[in-house]
Design an enzyme around this catalytic site. Structure first.
Site, short mmCIF file in Angstrom:
data_model
loop_
_atom_site.label_atom_id
_atom_site.label_comp_id
_atom_site.label_asym_id
_atom_site.label_seq_id
_atom_site.Cartn_x
_atom_site.Cartn_y
_atom_site.Cartn_z
N ASP A 201 53.58 38.79 43.59
CA ASP A 201 54.60 38.81 44.65
C ASP A 201 55.78 39.63 44.18
O ASP A 201 55.74 40.21 43.09
CB ASP A 201 55.01 37.38 45.06
CG ASP A 201 55.35 37.31 46.54
OD1 ASP A 201 56.27 38.04 46.97
OD2 ASP A 201 54.72 36.53 47.27
N HIS A 275 55.56 42.47 49.80
CA HIS A 275 55.75 41.55 48.67
C HIS A 275 55.36 42.21 47.35
O HIS A 275 54.73 41.58 46.49
CB HIS A 275 54.91 40.28 48.89
CG HIS A 275 55.48 39.36 49.93
ND1 HIS A 275 56.38 38.36 49.64
CD2 HIS A 275 55.26 39.28 51.27
CE1 HIS A 275 56.71 37.71 50.76
NE2 HIS A 275 56.04 38.25 51.77
N GLU A 339 54.20 39.42 56.22
CA GLU A 339 55.62 39.78 56.14
C GLU A 339 55.85 41.19 55.58
O GLU A 339 56.59 41.36 54.62
CB GLU A 339 56.36 38.75 55.27
CG GLU A 339 56.26 37.34 55.83
CD GLU A 339 56.89 36.27 54.95
OE1 GLU A 339 57.53 35.37 55.50
OE2 GLU A 339 56.73 36.33 53.71
N TYR A 428 52.41 23.18 54.71
CA TYR A 428 53.30 23.85 53.76
C TYR A 428 53.98 22.83 52.84
O TYR A 428 54.96 22.18 53.20
CB TYR A 428 54.30 24.74 54.51
CG TYR A 428 53.76 26.16 54.62
CD1 TYR A 428 52.42 26.37 54.98
CD2 TYR A 428 54.53 27.27 54.32
CE1 TYR A 428 51.89 27.64 55.04
CE2 TYR A 428 54.01 28.56 54.38
CZ TYR A 428 52.68 28.74 54.74
OH TYR A 428 52.16 30.00 54.79
N ASP A 430 55.77 23.30 50.33
CA ASP A 430 57.10 23.60 49.78
C ASP A 430 58.19 22.96 50.64
O ASP A 430 59.36 22.98 50.26
CB ASP A 430 57.33 25.12 49.64
CG ASP A 430 57.08 25.91 50.91
OD1 ASP A 430 56.36 25.43 51.81
OD2 ASP A 430 57.60 27.04 51.01
N GLU A 481 59.14 28.94 45.02
CA GLU A 481 60.51 29.40 44.79
C GLU A 481 61.35 28.29 44.14
O GLU A 481 62.12 28.53 43.21
CB GLU A 481 61.19 29.81 46.10
CG GLU A 481 60.74 31.14 46.66
CD GLU A 481 59.59 31.00 47.64
OE1 GLU A 481 58.84 30.00 47.57
OE2 GLU A 481 59.43 31.90 48.49
C1 ACM Z 1 53.33 33.07 54.06
O1 ACM Z 1 53.74 31.90 54.02
N1 ACM Z 1 54.20 34.07 54.01
C2 ACM Z 1 51.93 33.38 54.17
#
Ligand code: ACM
Ligand code: ZN
Length: 544
Positions: A201, A275, A339, A428, A430, A481
């Site tokens: 990344d 990324h 992204e 997710y 996170d 992160e």
């Molecule tokens: C992602 O969470 N950007 C795949």
């Protein structure tokens, strides 16, 4: 209130593999019938295996040996019938309809039999068998005073979905080979069979590529742990004090082999075209502007994008993928694709010339061109390309598999593409586990309690039943992160991954939140034995 009553009752129970009257298995098997009595594990208990079950037999003997102190003898047996006083693991007379991952487990007072068509099924049968024993069976050292009884039961089981996945981001924060192995042990306990490693990344390149040594010499290291975190929360520092790390190709081979022994496929992700700051810090000539770039950790989306107009970009990525393919024997290579900032492409004469030459009307189509060109290469290597939702923008490559995080599953599956469901709303990890941020470690935002993961339904409601077979399964993702160390990783993953395991393995009709949270108390006892950190059973964990 109801929750507290249940907790009080449960806490009165002695450590056992039971929650209520039935064994506390996670994920819950498809069919399970319990009866009176138990098989008593003893030092003289034999483990019998046919040739296909040999490795699983060794695994079982080792696991049981650690906690009981018994040296259980393993012998070869070609017989299909149960043997008195023995645990038989065999492919003989296995039911083909249970598939490659299904198994039957029969425990009587006299014998134990795990029967499956393939080694994966035998391994999963053994996981269920271990969960029938007291949680101390997961101890690393012999535990005295435990009655090693296996309750009589008849289980017939197979998974609902073939993709039961977890994604770990090792780019934002680095996790060592030993930590990845520890994680694989716990995934196996849950019958999770895919570990997707986000190896690349903006903030770090984590895999050695022999042809391009600067990727790890430069791209694996950054100034600090970043993201405004306390630097002491991490130990991943190089001799010069910079933050980072990477896996050598030898490390990768070791991780892949270890995973394979636990019937887990590693899906490598080499992110492109966005990324890509870490890669471009090493080879800035592959960007539109020529750089400079640094692998930084300030958060947010970066303009780290490969130039789509330069043929050198594709030569580089194909050379990288050629080495990746040699290291990972699985069917899927993940290329990211999410992204992608388009600003550089809009300003770059080479990217604009490529668009003209290929008659591409928008930068989205240029992105699609990029992915299709890479897909051709991956397919020619005999593998399947998988990418995030955005690979649909500007037209989806021919055989591509979509990992849906922000939509597109219905359209992709309806057009005949395979899809892995990983919607942010349910998957997710996170996100915060409680709305009370004062009692939680800092997270990226949002809110995903355990109950929400447990309510996840991988088959999209709007998908026509004829296309349902294209939904390969589900996956939870942990972006790191704000996850600087392994204990924290475990805290974010468990018990939410326990819920994902049940969602993707067990029949939809058997889903029962109260029953699951009761069984979870036993799973927590197993975690305590294994030394796995997890978010404890506070009401916040249970879903508020
Ligand atoms: C992602 O969470 N950007 C795949
Ligand atoms: Zn360009």
């Amino acid at each position: 209130m109801r929750y507290q009553t249940a907790m009080t009752l449960l806490s009165l129970m002695a450590a056992s593999a039971f929650a209520g009257n039935t064994p506390a298995l996670i994920p819950l098997p498809q069919k399970m019938e319990c009866s009176e009595g138990a098989f008593q594990l003893q030092p003289k208990t034999r483990i019998l295996t046919d040739a296909a079950a040999r490795d699983t037999g060794k695994y079982l003997a080792e696991r049981l040996g650690k906690a009981t102190g018994y040296s259980l003898k393993i012998s070869r047996s070609t017989k299909a019938q149960p043997a008195q006083g023995a645990i038989l693991l065999t492919t003989k007379d296995a039911k083909p309809e249970l598939g490659a991952e299904g198994y039957e487990l029969t425990v009587t007072a006299d014998s134990v039999v795990v029967r499956a068509v393939k080694p994966a099924g035998l391994f999963y049968g053994v996981q269920s068998l271990l969960q029938l024993l007291p949680p101390e069976v997961f101890a690393a050292q012999p535990v005295a005073g435990v009655d090693w009884k296996i309750p009589c039961v008849q289980i017939e089981d197979q998974p609902r979905f073939k993709w039961r996945g977890f994604m770990l981001d090792v780019a934002r924060h680095f996790f060592t080979k030993a930590e990845v192995k520890q994680l694989l042990d716990v995934l196996a306990l849950h019958k999770i069979n895919m570990l997707h490693m986000h190896l690349v990344d903006d903030q770090g390149w984590r895999i050695e590529i022999k042809k391009y040594p600067r990727l790890t010499q430069v791209g694996a290291w950054r100034e600090d742990a970043g993201f405004g975190l306390d630097p002491k929360l991490s130990t991943a520092y190089g001799p010069d004090g910079r933050y980072g790390g990477y896996y050598t190709q030898k490390d990768i081979r070791e991780i892949v082999a270890y995973a394979s022994g636990k019937h887990i496929t590693i899906v490598p992700e080499i992110e492109m075209p966005g990324h890509s700051c870490a890669a471009l810090s090493a080879y800035p000539e592959l960007s539109c502007t020529g750089g400079p770039y640094t692998p930084n950790a300030k958060g947010g989306i970066f303009a780290g994008v490969y130039c789509a107009g330069k043929d050198e970009t594709f030569v580089f990525l194909q050379n990288v993928l050629a080495e990746v393919r040699q290291l990972f024997p699985g069917q899927y290579i993940h290329i990211g694709g999410d992204e992608v900032p388009k600003d550089n492409w809009k300003k770059c004469p080479r990217c604009q010339a490529r668009m003209k030459q290929e008659r591409l009307k928008t930068e989205h189509e240029l992105q699609s061109y990029f992915i299709r060109r890479i897909e051709k290469y991956i397919n020619a290597q005999g593998r399947n390309l998988i990418g995030w939702s955005e690979i649909r923008e500007g037209g989806l490559a021919q055989n591509a598999v979509v990992m849906d995080w922000i939509g597109g599953a219905v359209e992709a599956a309806g057009a005949g593409h395979d899809v892995v469901m990983s919607p942010t709303k349910f998957c997710y990890l996170d996100y915060y586990q409680s709305t009370n941020h004062a009692t939680e470690p800092k997270a990226i935002g949002n809110y995903l309690p355990l109950s929400k993961v447990y309510s996840f339904e991988p088959l999209p409601e709007k998908l026509d039943p004829q296309y349902q077979s294209h939904i390969l399964g589900g996956q939870c993702n942990l972006w790191t992160e704000y996850v600087p160390n392994f204990k924290h990783l475990q805290f974010m993953a468990f018990p939410r991954l326990c819920a994902l395991a049940e969602v993707t393995w067990s029949p939809k009709a058997s889903r029962n939140w109260d029953d699951f949270t009761k069984r979870l108390q036993t799973q927590f006892q197993r975690f305590d034995q294994l030394g796995v950190n997890y978010r404890k059973g506070t009401p916040g964990c249970i879903g508020e």
